[in-house]
Scaffold this motif. Structure first.
Motif, PDB file in Angstrom:
ATOM      1  N   LEU A   5      45.919  44.239  40.937  1.00  0.00           N
ATOM      2  CA  LEU A   5      44.988  45.280  40.518  1.00  0.00           C
ATOM      3  C   LEU A   5      43.577  44.864  40.914  1.00  0.00           C
ATOM      4  O   LEU A   5      43.266  43.671  40.955  1.00  0.00           O
ATOM      5  CB  LEU A   5      45.049  45.496  38.996  1.00  0.00           C
ATOM      6  CG  LEU A   5      46.411  45.828  38.387  1.00  0.00           C
ATOM      7  CD1 LEU A   5      46.280  46.010  36.875  1.00  0.00           C
ATOM      8  CD2 LEU A   5      47.020  47.065  39.023  1.00  0.00           C
ATOM      9  N   ARG A   6      42.757  45.832  41.199  1.00  0.00           N
ATOM     10  CA  ARG A   6      41.355  45.553  41.487  1.00  0.00           C
ATOM     11  C   ARG A   6      40.529  46.790  41.134  1.00  0.00           C
ATOM     12  O   ARG A   6      41.028  47.906  41.112  1.00  0.00           O
ATOM     13  CB  ARG A   6      41.140  45.188  42.956  1.00  0.00           C
ATOM     14  CG  ARG A   6      41.374  46.333  43.921  1.00  0.00           C
ATOM     15  CD  ARG A   6      40.950  45.970  45.325  1.00  0.00           C
ATOM     16  NE  ARG A   6      41.197  47.067  46.262  1.00  0.00           N
ATOM     17  CZ  ARG A   6      40.875  47.036  47.543  1.00  0.00           C
ATOM     18  NH1 ARG A   6      40.296  45.956  48.052  1.00  0.00           N
ATOM     19  NH2 ARG A   6      41.126  48.080  48.321  1.00  0.00           N
ATOM     20  N   THR A   7      39.248  46.572  40.873  1.00  0.00           N
ATOM     21  CA  THR A   7      38.354  47.673  40.561  1.00  0.00           C
ATOM     22  C   THR A   7      37.996  48.433  41.823  1.00  0.00           C
ATOM     23  O   THR A   7      37.767  47.835  42.871  1.00  0.00           O
ATOM     24  CB  THR A   7      37.058  47.152  39.926  1.00  0.00           C
ATOM     25  OG1 THR A   7      37.368  46.174  38.950  1.00  0.00           O
ATOM     26  CG2 THR A   7      36.270  48.270  39.288  1.00  0.00           C
ATOM     27  N   VAL A   8      37.930  49.744  41.716  1.00  0.00           N
ATOM     28  CA  VAL A   8      37.408  50.572  42.803  1.00  0.00           C
ATOM     29  C   VAL A   8      36.316  51.459  42.222  1.00  0.00           C
ATOM     30  O   VAL A   8      36.342  51.823  41.052  1.00  0.00           O
ATOM     31  CB  VAL A   8      38.510  51.441  43.448  1.00  0.00           C
ATOM     32  CG1 VAL A   8      39.497  50.569  44.205  1.00  0.00           C
ATOM     33  CG2 VAL A   8      39.245  52.275  42.401  1.00  0.00           C
ATOM     34  N   TRP A  27      47.270  53.115  37.371  1.00  0.00           N
ATOM     35  CA  TRP A  27      47.853  51.845  37.819  1.00  0.00           C
ATOM     36  C   TRP A  27      49.198  51.542  37.180  1.00  0.00           C
ATOM     37  O   TRP A  27      50.083  50.932  37.798  1.00  0.00           O
ATOM     38  CB  TRP A  27      46.880  50.700  37.532  1.00  0.00           C
ATOM     39  CG  TRP A  27      46.524  50.530  36.084  1.00  0.00           C
ATOM     40  CD1 TRP A  27      45.517  51.147  35.409  1.00  0.00           C
ATOM     41  CD2 TRP A  27      47.185  49.696  35.131  1.00  0.00           C
ATOM     42  NE1 TRP A  27      45.501  50.756  34.096  1.00  0.00           N
ATOM     43  CE2 TRP A  27      46.509  49.864  33.889  1.00  0.00           C
ATOM     44  CE3 TRP A  27      48.273  48.822  35.183  1.00  0.00           C
ATOM     45  CZ2 TRP A  27      46.889  49.189  32.733  1.00  0.00           C
ATOM     46  CZ3 TRP A  27      48.658  48.147  34.032  1.00  0.00           C
ATOM     47  CH2 TRP A  27      47.976  48.336  32.822  1.00  0.00           C
ATOM     48  N   SER A  28      49.419  51.969  35.952  1.00  0.00           N
ATOM     49  CA  SER A  28      50.628  51.578  35.228  1.00  0.00           C
ATOM     50  C   SER A  28      51.895  52.269  35.697  1.00  0.00           C
ATOM     51  O   SER A  28      52.988  51.900  35.257  1.00  0.00           O
ATOM     52  CB  SER A  28      50.430  51.823  33.729  1.00  0.00           C
ATOM     53  OG  SER A  28      50.069  53.168  33.482  1.00  0.00           O
ATOM     54  N   VAL A  29      51.786  53.274  36.591  1.00  0.00           N
ATOM     55  CA  VAL A  29      53.013  53.910  37.096  1.00  0.00           C
ATOM     56  C   VAL A  29      53.600  53.150  38.269  1.00  0.00           C
ATOM     57  O   VAL A  29      54.758  53.369  38.638  1.00  0.00           O
ATOM     58  CB  VAL A  29      52.768  55.385  37.496  1.00  0.00           C
ATOM     59  CG1 VAL A  29      52.144  56.166  36.358  1.00  0.00           C
ATOM     60  CG2 VAL A  29      51.926  55.486  38.755  1.00  0.00           C
ATOM     61  N   TYR A  30      52.840  52.227  38.851  1.00  0.00           N
ATOM     62  CA  TYR A  30      53.299  51.531  40.045  1.00  0.00           C
ATOM     63  C   TYR A  30      54.116  50.283  39.679  1.00  0.00           C
ATOM     64  O   TYR A  30      53.731  49.151  39.978  1.00  0.00           O
ATOM     65  CB  TYR A  30      52.102  51.159  40.931  1.00  0.00           C
ATOM     66  CG  TYR A  30      51.411  52.367  41.509  1.00  0.00           C
ATOM     67  CD1 TYR A  30      51.878  52.978  42.668  1.00  0.00           C
ATOM     68  CD2 TYR A  30      50.300  52.918  40.870  1.00  0.00           C
ATOM     69  CE1 TYR A  30      51.257  54.108  43.183  1.00  0.00           C
ATOM     70  CE2 TYR A  30      49.672  54.048  41.372  1.00  0.00           C
ATOM     71  CZ  TYR A  30      50.156  54.638  42.525  1.00  0.00           C
ATOM     72  OH  TYR A  30      49.539  55.762  43.035  1.00  0.00           O
ATOM     73  N   VAL A  66      40.786  51.499  37.829  1.00  0.00           N
ATOM     74  CA  VAL A  66      41.655  50.392  38.228  1.00  0.00           C
ATOM     75  C   VAL A  66      42.432  50.831  39.459  1.00  0.00           C
ATOM     76  O   VAL A  66      43.165  51.828  39.424  1.00  0.00           O
ATOM     77  CB  VAL A  66      42.631  50.014  37.107  1.00  0.00           C
ATOM     78  CG1 VAL A  66      43.570  48.898  37.582  1.00  0.00           C
ATOM     79  CG2 VAL A  66      41.868  49.558  35.867  1.00  0.00           C
ATOM     80  N   GLY A  67      42.259  50.103  40.551  1.00  0.00           N
ATOM     81  CA  GLY A  67      42.990  50.386  41.777  1.00  0.00           C
ATOM     82  C   GLY A  67      44.203  49.488  41.922  1.00  0.00           C
ATOM     83  O   GLY A  67      44.312  48.456  41.257  1.00  0.00           O
ATOM     84  N   VAL A  68      45.103  49.873  42.798  1.00  0.00           N
ATOM     85  CA  VAL A  68      46.365  49.159  42.998  1.00  0.00           C
ATOM     86  C   VAL A  68      46.457  48.666  44.440  1.00  0.00           C
ATOM     87  O   VAL A  68      46.089  49.380  45.379  1.00  0.00           O
ATOM     88  CB  VAL A  68      47.564  50.086  42.682  1.00  0.00           C
ATOM     89  CG1 VAL A  68      48.881  49.428  43.079  1.00  0.00           C
ATOM     90  CG2 VAL A  68      47.578  50.457  41.206  1.00  0.00           C
ATOM     91  N   LEU A  69      46.944  47.443  44.601  1.00  0.00           N
ATOM     92  CA  LEU A  69      47.257  46.893  45.920  1.00  0.00           C
ATOM     93  C   LEU A  69      48.734  46.528  45.956  1.00  0.00           C
ATOM     94  O   LEU A  69      49.278  45.987  44.986  1.00  0.00           O
ATOM     95  CB  LEU A  69      46.409  45.659  46.207  1.00  0.00           C
ATOM     96  CG  LEU A  69      44.915  45.877  46.471  1.00  0.00           C
ATOM     97  CD1 LEU A  69      44.204  44.546  46.639  1.00  0.00           C
ATOM     98  CD2 LEU A  69      44.701  46.755  47.704  1.00  0.00           C
TER      99      LEU A  69
END
Length: 224
Positions: A67-70, A51-54, A22-25
């Motif tokens: 969130l998006r898949t990488v 992702w959950s720390v952002y 899981v990527g973060v934007l």
């Protein structure tokens, strides 16, 4: 895909060539750097990309907007926007409020790897039938003689490696039948705590035949 620790997904066939996560934007469309947390007891620390720390609770960690898949191959999935107004109104943190978006990312990655699989050369029907029969027999061994099942799995592994060396990687095929699931919240653990750095996520243990590469499975692990 970044250097920080986070939960990742792989398939037995494609391995690290198609490792998903899981990527973060951020709100401006950029990808944040891994978040760094001091150890709190001496030198050193850890970089985290989970992702959950952002969630913006730490001054040095920005808040995710989507969130998006990488994937390690360079592919990226569609954005899944986070509704912070709803999450805050319900008293949810990102780990709870963003779980649906994270699950959607896993589904996107499943679709991506299935598309990759579709581009490979299919196995002959006779070979597929033999492999399925072999899997059934090893499953029976797992119940009656686990040690023998592990030995059989190892023999298969050696045979597959011999074939790879002789014929090259172009002949390796993705298993047609895949099992496995994303870890539950209880298994994943919480990556972030309000009063301290993230606790490490633990990988799911696999039974010997699966670990030896006989029964196809999706494996969810955390980069270390």
């Amino acid at each position: 895909m970044g250097e920080g620790r986070r939960e990742t997904w792989t398939t037995e066939e494609f391995g690290s060539s198609h490792t998903g996560a899981v990527g973060v934007l951020l709100a401006d469309g950029t990808v944040p750097d891994p978040a760094y947390f001091d150890s709190g007891s001496g030198p050193g620390g850890q970089a985290v990309s989970q992702w959950s720390v952002y969630d913006g609770r730490w001054a040095h960690v920005p808040r995710a907007a989507a969130l998006r898949t990488v994937c390690s191959c360079g592919w990226a999935g569609p954005e899944h926007r986070l509704d912070w107004e709803v999450m805050e109104g319900q008293g949810l943190d990102l780990d709870d409020g963003g779980e649906d978006q994270a699950d959607a990312c896993l589904k996107d990655w499943d679709g991506h790897t299935e598309q990759v699989e579709a581009t490979t050369i299919p196995l002959p029907e006779t070979v597929t039938t033999l492999l399925e029969r072999l899997e059934e027999e090893i499953d029976k061994l797992t119940r009656t003689s686990p040690v023998a099942a592990v030995r059989a799995a190892r023999r298969l592994e050696v045979t597959a490696e011999r074939g790879r060396l002789l014929d090259g990687p172009r002949h390796r095929q993705r298993p047609r039948h895949r099992t496995g699931r994303r870890r539950s919240r209880a298994q994943r653990g919480r990556c972030a705590e309000v009063d301290g750095p993230p606790r490490p996520l633990e990988p799911i243990p696999l039974t010997p035949p699966q670990a030896a590469g006989v029964t196809p499975a999706r494996v969810y692990v955390v980069d270390r």
